[in-house]
Design an enzyme around this catalytic site. Structure first.
Site, short mmCIF file in Angstrom:
data_model
loop_
_atom_site.label_atom_id
_atom_site.label_comp_id
_atom_site.label_asym_id
_atom_site.label_seq_id
_atom_site.Cartn_x
_atom_site.Cartn_y
_atom_site.Cartn_z
CB VAL A 1 -41.07 -87.88 -48.70
CG1 VAL A 1 -42.53 -87.83 -49.12
CG2 VAL A 1 -40.88 -88.88 -47.57
N GLY B 1 -40.83 -94.56 -45.71
CA GLY B 1 -40.11 -94.93 -46.92
C GLY B 1 -40.55 -94.06 -48.08
CE LYS C 1 -45.52 -90.52 -38.60
NZ LYS C 1 -44.53 -91.60 -38.68
CG ASP D 1 -42.47 -89.53 -36.59
OD1 ASP D 1 -42.42 -88.60 -37.41
OD2 ASP D 1 -43.00 -90.64 -36.84
N GLY E 1 -47.61 -93.19 -43.28
CA GLY E 1 -46.96 -93.34 -44.60
C GLY E 1 -47.97 -93.58 -45.70
CE LYS F 1 -43.10 -87.11 -39.94
NZ LYS F 1 -42.55 -88.24 -40.59
CB ILE G 1 -51.83 -96.64 -44.00
CG1 ILE G 1 -50.78 -97.72 -43.77
CG2 ILE G 1 -53.21 -97.16 -43.61
CD1 ILE G 1 -50.65 -98.13 -42.30
CD GLU H 1 -39.17 -87.92 -39.21
OE1 GLU H 1 -39.21 -86.72 -39.51
OE2 GLU H 1 -39.77 -88.79 -39.86
N1 HSE Z 1 -39.62 -91.38 -39.51
C1 HSE Z 1 -40.96 -91.70 -39.82
C2 HSE Z 1 -41.23 -93.14 -39.44
C3 HSE Z 1 -41.18 -91.48 -41.29
O1 HSE Z 1 -40.27 -93.87 -39.22
O2 HSE Z 1 -42.38 -93.54 -39.34
C4 HSE Z 1 -42.61 -91.61 -41.72
O3 HSE Z 1 -43.43 -90.67 -41.10
#
Ligand code: HSE
Length: 398
Positions: A11, A289, A193, A189, A122, A93, A124, A178
């Site tokens: 990123v 991505g 979020k 993850d 991501g 996050k 959005i 990740e």
């Molecule tokens: N590993 C995370 C996903 C990356 O697949 O959504 C983006 O936050």
């Protein structure tokens, strides 16, 4: 505006690429000052340095982009950057979900901003839209597909009949996963979020109670079982608010083909809210991505550069966990017999059947938190067991 990037992985390098490409007049206002990287990588870019103090002490740096991931040293560097009077933009996050309140207090004390649009969904513009809706509405529910890796895995297992491990490898090669993909497949993850999204939607500190079941145990047979019912399995995050109470959950959920959730492919995310006057509102885009995530970071940078007046985050609400708010029926795949499952679920089985060479049990509508707790008992006896919730449409048909 002069920018320092901390961490130049997938990123971070995407952010560098967008800034250096200067493809629009707006982006031309951004200038890269430093890239913090490990000593062994310093030869890769002329702006790389491995000394955080050089960046923090440089009065010309206006904003620090944190794309290191993980808790430390990201937590310390964010606090140091804010305390040094620099804005911070983060995609991390894990650290935001844990320290959101502390970071905002520090930013406020030093007259700077902390933005983290890229941390959820991501590319959005989800957190911005939550803030925007709240100018008029109260939001009482959010849900969505907020992890690109798990969606990529579920979608490709379903379309290609490939194994879990094979598809996970592809997701890693594409830069979606990740560093440790356990966070993607075990739901950590997406839980981070959900914590961040809910804190913005409901003006509260990140939730502590979120029953979570990931997709580590999913098999081709589960996908085939869902398909035989014209349904797709998706890893869904849900948070609901009613007055001073909240419920939240992460779990694999069955959606009938044709519903929007069921159609989300590849690394795409779908983030949904329900507000007082707007009703249902949905946002769709690439949730993981390099460039989509970097785009969200650069959007935050441009908001800072253009001094866009952003709503101040407010975490004043103290919501109380109330598991009764979230209920549904489930299918459980397990090698335990009906009697054992019936005993664990306090008699909540509707029926069981053999399908795809496995045994699936359908439950009555249950509190989600109760089912998650009992599932822990099932997993002790059958570590490979799997569960999927029925979405509201499935409940209505039952
Ligand atoms: N590993 C995370 C996903 C990356 O697949 O959504 C983006 O936050």
């Amino acid at each position: 505006m002069k920018v320092a990037i901390l961490g130049y992985g997938t990123v971070g390098s995407g952010v560098g690429e967008i800034i250096e490409k200067k493809a629009s007049t707006d982006v031309k206002a951004l200038e890269l000052g430093y890239i913090l990287e490990r000593k062994e990588n310093l030869h890769k870019h002329p702006l790389m340095c491995d000394d955080i103090d050089r960046i923090l002490d440089d009065q010309d740096i206006d904003v620090v982009v944190e794309t290191m991931g993980g808790i430390e040293p990201a937590h310390t560097y964010i606090l140091q950057a804010l305390s040094a009077g620099k804005h911070v933009v983060s995609a991390n996050k894990a650290v935001i979900a844990q320290y959101e309140k502390e970071f905002h207090a520090c930013a406020k004390a030093h007259g700077v901003k902390l933005l983290y649009e890229a941390s959820c969904g991501g590319g959005i513009p989800w957190l911005h839209q939550l803030q925007s809706v709240k100018r008029i509405d109260s939001i009482d529910e959010i849900h969505g597909i907020l992890n690109g890796t798990s969606n990529y895995i579920l979608d490709h297992m379903s379309k290609e009949g490939t194994s879990f491990q094979e598809v996970l490898q592809n997701a890693q090669d594409l830069g979606y996963a990740e560093a440790d993909p356990s966070a993607d497949i075990d739901g950590d993850d997406i839980r981070n979020k959900l914590k961040i999204s809910a804190s913005v939607a409901f003006d509260c500190a990140p939730f502590q109670e979120i029953p979570t079941f990931g997709i580590r145990n999913i098999r081709k047979e589960d996908i085939a079982y869902a398909k035989a019912q014209h349904r797709n399995i998706k890893l869904i995050a849900t948070a609901k608010r009613s007055g001073d109470y909240y419920g939240a959950v992460i779990e694999p959920t069955l959606y009938e083909e044709g519903l929007m959730e069921a159609s989300v492919a590849d690394n795409f995310n779908l983030a949904c809210l329900h507000g007082t006057t707007i009703g249902d509102l949905r946002f769709f885009g690439q949730g993981a991505g390099k460039l989509p995530t970097a785009h969200a970071i650069v959007q935050d940078l441009l908001d800072l550069a253009q001094e866009v007046k952003l709503p101040e985050p407010s975490m004043h609400e103290s919501l109380i966990y109330h598991p009764e708010l979230l209920t549904s029926s489930y299918y459980i795949r397990s090698v335990l017999n009906d009697k054992e499952i019936q005993e664990i679920l306090h008699g909540a089985i509707v029926h069981s059947e053999e399908a795809q060479g496995c045994r699936y049990t359908r439950t009555k509508p249950l509190e989600k938190a109760f089912l998650h707790k009992q599932m822990e008992r099932i997993l002790k006896k059958d570590p490979q067991a799997f569960m999927m919730a029925l979405d509201q449409t499935g409940e209505e048909q039952a």
